[in-house]
Enzyme design. Structure first.
Site, PDB file in Angstrom:
ATOM      1  N   ASP A   1       0.805  -1.221   0.000  1.00  0.00           N
ATOM      2  CA  ASP A   1       0.000   0.000   0.000  1.00  0.00           C
ATOM      3  C   ASP A   1       0.841   1.275   0.000  1.00  0.00           C
ATOM      4  O   ASP A   1       0.575   2.200  -0.766  1.00  0.00           O
ATOM      5  CB  ASP A   1      -0.922  -0.003   1.226  1.00  0.00           C
ATOM      6  CG  ASP A   1      -1.622   1.316   1.430  1.00  0.00           C
ATOM      7  OD1 ASP A   1      -2.428   1.688   0.560  1.00  0.00           O
ATOM      8  OD2 ASP A   1      -1.351   1.986   2.442  1.00  0.00           O
TER       9      ASP A   1
ATOM     10  N   TYR B   1      -7.859   2.741   6.784  1.00  0.00           N
ATOM     11  CA  TYR B   1      -8.676   3.001   5.590  1.00  0.00           C
ATOM     12  C   TYR B   1     -10.143   2.756   5.918  1.00  0.00           C
ATOM     13  O   TYR B   1     -10.778   1.847   5.372  1.00  0.00           O
ATOM     14  CB  TYR B   1      -8.223   2.126   4.417  1.00  0.00           C
ATOM     15  CG  TYR B   1      -6.931   2.594   3.785  1.00  0.00           C
ATOM     16  CD1 TYR B   1      -6.913   3.695   2.930  1.00  0.00           C
ATOM     17  CD2 TYR B   1      -5.729   1.955   4.050  1.00  0.00           C
ATOM     18  CE1 TYR B   1      -5.735   4.143   2.348  1.00  0.00           C
ATOM     19  CE2 TYR B   1      -4.532   2.386   3.477  1.00  0.00           C
ATOM     20  CZ  TYR B   1      -4.553   3.489   2.623  1.00  0.00           C
ATOM     21  OH  TYR B   1      -3.373   3.930   2.057  1.00  0.00           O
TER      22      TYR B   1
ATOM     23  N   GLU C   1       5.046  10.152   3.425  1.00  0.00           N
ATOM     24  CA  GLU C   1       4.671   8.801   2.985  1.00  0.00           C
ATOM     25  C   GLU C   1       3.850   8.839   1.696  1.00  0.00           C
ATOM     26  O   GLU C   1       2.866   9.570   1.602  1.00  0.00           O
ATOM     27  CB  GLU C   1       3.878   8.069   4.068  1.00  0.00           C
ATOM     28  CG  GLU C   1       3.606   6.613   3.684  1.00  0.00           C
ATOM     29  CD  GLU C   1       3.013   5.793   4.819  1.00  0.00           C
ATOM     30  OE1 GLU C   1       3.179   4.557   4.810  1.00  0.00           O
ATOM     31  OE2 GLU C   1       2.387   6.386   5.729  1.00  0.00           O
TER      32      GLU C   1
ATOM     33  N   ASP D   1       4.863   0.712   4.046  1.00  0.00           N
ATOM     34  CA  ASP D   1       4.913  -0.562   4.770  1.00  0.00           C
ATOM     35  C   ASP D   1       4.726  -1.710   3.780  1.00  0.00           C
ATOM     36  O   ASP D   1       4.831  -1.514   2.579  1.00  0.00           O
ATOM     37  CB  ASP D   1       3.840  -0.590   5.863  1.00  0.00           C
ATOM     38  CG  ASP D   1       2.471  -0.182   5.320  1.00  0.00           C
ATOM     39  OD1 ASP D   1       2.177  -0.517   4.143  1.00  0.00           O
ATOM     40  OD2 ASP D   1       1.700   0.468   6.044  1.00  0.00           O
TER      41      ASP D   1
END
Length: 620
Positions: free
Chosen positions: A164, A324, A571, A167
């Site tokens: 994703d 999410y 990120e 990570d």
């Protein structure tokens, strides 16, 4: 006795033998004849008889066998041909001897250059056994046991797909949205991808993602009761020190801890979104009939599952709710139904997508400004534009017209809200629109909005419509493109910090991206769960460049901290990069290229509007 001879002047000549004229008389008579003859023009034969041999005159005509032409014309023609042949030979000699200067189309624009890089981010996010041509030197095969160690999993092979973000978790909800966006961009702008030399690349990326999705449920069945929602976990609440994808800081290639599989049986939002991804991909690969049909079958199965077993996928998962969280599944019902209609041509999907009840639950009548924001959670703005496309180009009429007009109006209002003329949204001083109300990680929403604005602009152009109305004010398609360019230009570096928020693009970009694989060197040393922490906390730049990654972005004051541990700034995510790729390809190349107007309608049968029902019988 008389003698007759041929008179060279055209009449009979009679000579009498008994003529008693003297020689002198005959001589005088001949001289009289001479003067009479010379009083009219003589042809060449007559002159030769009268005057004897003379100098031969040049003929005025040339006999070519089949035709007779004037000598003058013949000479000019031959001369012209000879001169032309000499001139052509001379020009050919010059062309062959002078060095060639090939015509150049000029350097690629910034959007095309950024597109090349943005697509490479997906190569770096691949999980499983990598293809030989992955072209990311610091990545390798990883997580080859996904699904095998979980005895409760409905499938034992969950190898593949995409990580994703920074990570190694595979969240299927945002990943499905990412693949849907990539497919949508290819369907609309395949010519631009081709011009950039990236069509095969992006199609390969789409196939990689959707092949993995087919592993997350029984795609060969007509009906299912469960599917996989996630692989890996990141919950570190309560001070847990159990090794997982967030507690550990490891290269994916070195992961040795167990990666749990999360399943769901009431996950309408996830199933409908994944159905949308498979359906959109089936259009991308429509020329591969067997594969396209396989995708369509899987999409139908998932969509039926989403309708029969209602529920939000994140309601039963702490991880999903934390990272999410899905707020509703009604927007996915419309979004998935629209894509299945385009993929199959089955009007039952269109009837469902245009049901008033679904639209009401999705919030299209609420007037909420947040429904103008396309994201991995809320697809309403995208679904509205997708259905507006149908109205603009096919105009199916009754019984769909009323709801299609509603979606079209929603799209128009969404586009109005993006324009700086109005104050629907705050903007930073540098001009970045705050579609998440100043919260962190704004760029993913901005990229999606830029794509929608450019796409709607191109829809209007293809429909020969110069613009649209915002109340009494008329705005042109160019106004939308200016908005989209201003936002993407901000991301590319036209901002107060003069920083590109795409890694590897420009000279000044984030060097401390929150990403495990990019931050740990590939040096043949395996760092365990805590062994990589020193690289997480290091102030040194990442040893590996995560080319094309769009980071989370600046704050509401245009500020940015290039710190690895602050994921709110540094990120990247595949959902964010998918929207970026879509916006970049839409803005790239020549504006005249426009959209592919017809490919999305390949499976849609010809439409003949059904007449409305007759009025009830009149009664007095």
């Amino acid at each position: 006795m008389s003698m007759y001879g041929r008179d060279p002047w055209g009449g009979p000549l009679e000579i009498n033998a008994a003529d008693s004229a003297t020689d002198d008389d005959r001589s005088r008579n001949l001289q009289d004849f001479d003067r009479a003859a010379l009083s009219r023009p003589l042809d060449e034969t007559q002159q030769s008889w009268l005057l004897g041999p003379t100098e031969q005159k040049k003929k005025k005509y040339v006999d070519l066998g089949c035709i007779i032409v004037s000598r003058k014309i013949f000479v000019w023609t031959v001369g012209t041909l000879l001169f032309s042949a000499v001139l052509a030979g001379f020009i050919t000699l010059i062309v062959k001897t002078v060095p060639r200067h090939r015509h150049s189309h000029g350097p690629p624009d910034n959007y095309t250059l950024a597109l090349h890089k943005a697509l490479m981010f997906f190569n770096a996010q691949r999980s499983g056994k990598l293809p030989k041509h992955n072209n990311v030197s610091w990545r390798g095969n990883s997580c080859l046991n996904d699904g095998k160690s979980d005895s409760s999993s409905i499938t034992k092979d969950l190898v593949g797909g995409y990580y994703d973000a920074g990570d190694a978790i595979k969240f299927h909800f945002p990943a499905s949205f990412a693949m849907t966006m990539l497919s949508w961009s290819v369907i609309e702008y395949s010519a631009k991808y081709e011009a950039a030399g990236e069509l095969n690349h992006v199609k390969e990326l789409i196939k990689w993602g959707n092949d993995y999705f087919l592993k997350t449920f029984n795609h060969s069945a007509d009906s299912i009761s469960t599917m996989v929602a996630q692989v890996g976990v990141g919950d570190t609440s309560g001070g847990s020190t159990n090794p997982n994808d967030h507690y550990c800081w490891m290269r994916p290639e070195d992961i040795d801890y167990e990666r749990p599989v999360t399943e769901c049986s009431s996950c309408s939002d996830l199933a409908a979104e994944m159905a949308a991804s498979l359906a959109a991909a089936s259009i991308v690969f429509k020329d591969n009939k067997a594969y396209s049909q396989k995708l369509v079958h899987g999409a139908k199965t998932l969509y039926q599952f989403s309708r029969q077993q209602r529920g939000r996928y994140s309601a039963g998962s702490a991880d999903a709710a934390t990272f999410y969280n899905s707020t509703s599944y009604w927007d996915e019902f419309i979004w998935g139904g629209a894509w299945l209609y385009y993929a199959t041509g089955n009007s039952s999907y269109l009837q469902l997508a245009t049901t008033t009840g679904l639209a009401r639950h999705a919030g299209i009548f609420w007037g909420s400004i947040d429904n103008s924001v396309l994201s991995w959670d809320n697809k309403l703005a995208g679904a509205a534009l997708l259905l507006s496309r149908l109205r603009l180009f096919l105009s199916p009429g009754y019984p769909y017209e009323e709801m299609l007009r509603t979606f079209h109006n929603h799209t128009s209002i969404t586009m109005c809200s993006y324009l700086p003329t109005f104050t629907s949204w705050n903007r930073t001083r540098g001009g970045l629109i705050q579609l998440n109300h100043g919260s962190p990680q704004p760029l993913q929403y901005v990229a999606n909005a830029a794509f929608l604005a450019t796409l709607f602009s191109d829809y209007l152009e293809a429909a020969d419509t110069p613009g649209w109305y915002c109340g009494p004010n008329f705005f042109t398609t160019e106004d939308l493109r200016k908005f989209a360019k201003s936002q993407i230009d901000y991301i590319l570096g036209k901002n107060p910090r003069k920083m590109s928020y795409i890694v590897g693009f420009g000279n000044h970009y984030p060097k401390h991206v929150h990403h495990r694989g990019a931050s740990i060197p590939k040096n043949k040393i395996r760092y365990n769960c805590k062994g990589g922490w020193k690289y997480r906390d290091s102030s040194k730049p990442n040893p590996n460049t995560l080319v094309g990654a769009m980071v989370a972005g600046p704050d509401k004051h245009d500020g940015f901290r290039d710190v690895r541990t602050n994921y709110n700034y540094t990120e990247p995510t595949i959902a964010g990069n998918a929207g970026l790729v879509a916006a970049l390809v839409a803005l790239s190349g020549e504006k005249s290229t426009g959209i592919d107007k017809n490919t999305i309608f390949s499976a849609v049968p010809p439409m003949f509007p059904t007449p409305p029902p007759p009025p009830a019988p009149w009664k007095p």
